[in-house]
Design a protein around this motif. Structure first.
Motif, PDB file in Angstrom:
ATOM      1  N   UNK A  97       1.298  69.741  55.724  1.00  0.00           N
ATOM      2  CA  UNK A  97       0.583  70.888  56.587  1.00  0.00           C
ATOM      3  C   UNK A  97      -0.659  71.341  55.897  1.00  0.00           C
ATOM      4  N   UNK A  98      -0.483  71.735  55.057  1.00  0.00           N
ATOM      5  CA  UNK A  98      -2.023  72.437  53.943  1.00  0.00           C
ATOM      6  C   UNK A  98      -3.054  71.522  54.122  1.00  0.00           C
ATOM      7  N   UNK A  99      -2.794  70.325  53.811  1.00  0.00           N
ATOM      8  CA  UNK A  99      -3.828  69.284  53.839  1.00  0.00           C
ATOM      9  C   UNK A  99      -4.534  69.093  55.229  1.00  0.00           C
ATOM     10  N   UNK A 100      -3.505  69.010  56.395  1.00  0.00           N
ATOM     11  CA  UNK A 100      -3.985  68.973  57.622  1.00  0.00           C
ATOM     12  C   UNK A 100      -4.872  70.082  58.067  1.00  0.00           C
ATOM     13  N   UNK A 101      -4.242  71.344  57.468  1.00  0.00           N
ATOM     14  CA  UNK A 101      -5.156  72.807  58.019  1.00  0.00           C
ATOM     15  C   UNK A 101      -6.421  72.713  57.245  1.00  0.00           C
ATOM     16  N   UNK A 102      -6.569  72.308  55.956  1.00  0.00           N
ATOM     17  CA  UNK A 102      -7.861  72.150  55.288  1.00  0.00           C
ATOM     18  C   UNK A 102      -8.964  71.384  56.197  1.00  0.00           C
ATOM     19  N   UNK A 103      -8.422  69.959  56.648  1.00  0.00           N
ATOM     20  CA  UNK A 103      -9.271  69.190  57.322  1.00  0.00           C
ATOM     21  C   UNK A 103      -9.627  69.913  58.463  1.00  0.00           C
ATOM     22  N   UNK A 104      -8.943  70.636  59.192  1.00  0.00           N
ATOM     23  CA  UNK A 104      -9.554  71.671  60.311  1.00  0.00           C
ATOM     24  C   UNK A 104     -10.458  72.454  60.034  1.00  0.00           C
ATOM     25  N   UNK A 105     -10.148  73.358  59.005  1.00  0.00           N
ATOM     26  CA  UNK A 105     -10.973  74.303  58.553  1.00  0.00           C
ATOM     27  C   UNK A 105     -12.362  73.857  57.962  1.00  0.00           C
ATOM     28  N   UNK A 106     -12.261  72.484  57.492  1.00  0.00           N
ATOM     29  CA  UNK A 106     -13.539  71.806  56.935  1.00  0.00           C
ATOM     30  C   UNK A 106     -14.510  70.942  57.876  1.00  0.00           C
ATOM     31  N   UNK A 138     -14.005  77.479  52.586  1.00  0.00           N
ATOM     32  CA  UNK A 138     -14.039  76.044  52.502  1.00  0.00           C
ATOM     33  C   UNK A 138     -15.279  75.497  52.947  1.00  0.00           C
ATOM     34  N   UNK A 139     -15.848  74.446  51.991  1.00  0.00           N
ATOM     35  CA  UNK A 139     -16.804  73.751  52.463  1.00  0.00           C
ATOM     36  C   UNK A 139     -16.736  72.828  53.757  1.00  0.00           C
ATOM     37  N   UNK A 195       0.168  81.325  64.192  1.00  0.00           N
ATOM     38  CA  UNK A 195      -0.442  80.446  63.332  1.00  0.00           C
ATOM     39  C   UNK A 195      -2.039  80.570  63.008  1.00  0.00           C
ATOM     40  N   UNK A 196      -2.464  81.803  63.656  1.00  0.00           N
ATOM     41  CA  UNK A 196      -3.935  82.125  63.678  1.00  0.00           C
ATOM     42  C   UNK A 196      -3.891  82.845  62.525  1.00  0.00           C
ATOM     43  N   UNK A 197      -3.072  83.485  61.878  1.00  0.00           N
ATOM     44  CA  UNK A 197      -2.951  84.294  60.442  1.00  0.00           C
ATOM     45  C   UNK A 197      -3.022  83.398  59.276  1.00  0.00           C
ATOM     46  N   UNK A 198      -3.055  82.061  59.536  1.00  0.00           N
ATOM     47  CA  UNK A 198      -3.261  81.102  58.258  1.00  0.00           C
ATOM     48  C   UNK A 198      -4.689  81.270  58.041  1.00  0.00           C
ATOM     49  N   UNK A 199      -5.580  81.726  58.921  1.00  0.00           N
ATOM     50  CA  UNK A 199      -7.064  81.675  58.489  1.00  0.00           C
ATOM     51  C   UNK A 199      -7.388  82.812  57.407  1.00  0.00           C
ATOM     52  N   UNK A 200      -6.300  83.840  57.410  1.00  0.00           N
ATOM     53  CA  UNK A 200      -6.517  84.742  56.498  1.00  0.00           C
ATOM     54  C   UNK A 200      -5.856  84.672  55.147  1.00  0.00           C
ATOM     55  N   UNK A 201      -5.413  83.615  54.828  1.00  0.00           N
ATOM     56  CA  UNK A 201      -4.933  83.330  53.559  1.00  0.00           C
ATOM     57  C   UNK A 201      -6.065  82.990  52.601  1.00  0.00           C
TER      58      UNK A 201
END
Length: 315
Positions: A153-162, A115-116, A103-109
């Motif tokens: 999933x992508x929405x949750x991940x964006x929330x984490x990244x942001x 993302x702000x 899952x760490x590789x998601x950050x490479x996408x």
């Protein structure tokens, strides 16, 4: 080739990301070797979960529940990596196979790049805590934005990244936060949280798993987990327990026949959940964790080497 993962009836972003992550990491994998299952992100190395008589390519999965799979049929298995050293030891595999959670590789996408920042701090519970829990309400008081781990999933991940800080009961919330270089604080609401899988991943990036305790938020959540709430023990398999007066704990505050408003009932539940709110607030203020840049980069490089061998052998 088909991705194999555990599909929760409630939804769980850490498992659901298998639906698209492997298309990024191994483009074209779905068209190659249709008889092979790609066993990727998730705690799925359990004999009861994995089908027999099928060729399986194991890339980064972890052990955590039940009985380990049977590797005696070598023709059924191609083991390239597992989530961490604890899984490798449990399965009697070479320690070097415990690389990292994919899952760490998601950050490479590309879609998750640059993302702000939109949230100062978020809370991502374990999916089980969403059943009966009142965490969205408590987060408002504790100064946290609530993120539902059962969401897309992508929405949750964006929330984490942001976010600038992630308070995580969900292991994959911490994994993704660490991958996006967002400081995180681990918490746990009950013994049902699997510390083995957390420590398995944490060992790969050189951090300790020391979760802060956050009390369960409601009687309904305690019943779901078979846990304690305000001194009462609940069995998740038993019928809803009652007080000597014949009513549940919620009714110690106000009975349904009292005629009070739903607002008052909601406030009553928040009063009972005050220890949970305080613990969340304290977690928000606690010193967060973050793995060293160099360690994370080294682990990701090792995982890229694993992917290279798969491309060489399967494509």
């Amino acid at each position: 080739m088909h991705p194999f993962y555990w599909e929760s009836a409630h939804g769980n972003f850490g498992d659901d990301l298998n639906l698209w992550l492997w298309d990024f990491l191994l483009p074209g994998f779905r068209d190659a070797h249709p008889d092979v299952l790609l066993v990727g992100v998730g705690t799925v190395l359990n004999r009861a979960l994995l089908p027999q008589g099928t060729r399986k390519l194991l890339v980064g999965s972890g052990f955590g529940y039940g009985t380990p799979p049977d590797f005696s049929e070598a023709a059924e298995w191609d083991i390239r990596s597992v989530r961490g050293p604890l899984t490798a030891a449990k399965l009697d595999l070479d320690a070097d196979l415990g690389v990292i959670d994919p899952a760490v590789m998601v950050a490479e996408m590309p879609e998750f790049q640059n993302l702000p920042k939109l949230s100062e701090a978020i809370f991502v519970p374990h999916w089980e805590s969403t059943v009966g829990g009142i965490w969205p309400i408590l987060c408002k008081t504790a100064g946290l934005d609530y993120v539902d781990p059962c969401g897309e999933a992508k929405s949750v991940i964006r929330s984490i990244a942001q976010a600038r800080l992630v308070v995580a009961e969900s292991m994959h919330a911490a994994i993704l936060a660490d991958a996006f270089r967002v400081p995180w604080v681990a918490v746990s609401t009950s013994h049902s949280i699997n510390s083995f899988k957390w420590r398995d991943w944490a060992a790969t990036v050189g951090v300790d798993y020391r979760p802060r305790h956050v009390p369960i938020s409601s009687r309904a959540e305690a019943i779901t987990k078979g846990a304690r709430f305000w001194g009462m023990e609940f069995d998740r398999k038993a019928p809803e327990p009652e007080t000597p007066e014949g009513r549940g704990l919620d009714n110690l505050v106000m009975t349904r026949s009292d005629g009070g408003s739903s607002l008052l009932r909601s406030l009553s539940k928040q009063v009972l959940a005050a220890p949970s709110t305080l613990a969340l607030w304290q977690a928000r203020k606690a010193a967060p964790r973050l793995s060293a840049d160099s360690i994370l980069a080294e682990r990701k490089d090792r995982f890229r080497e694993v992917l290279d061998t798969i491309r060489r052998d399967y494509f």
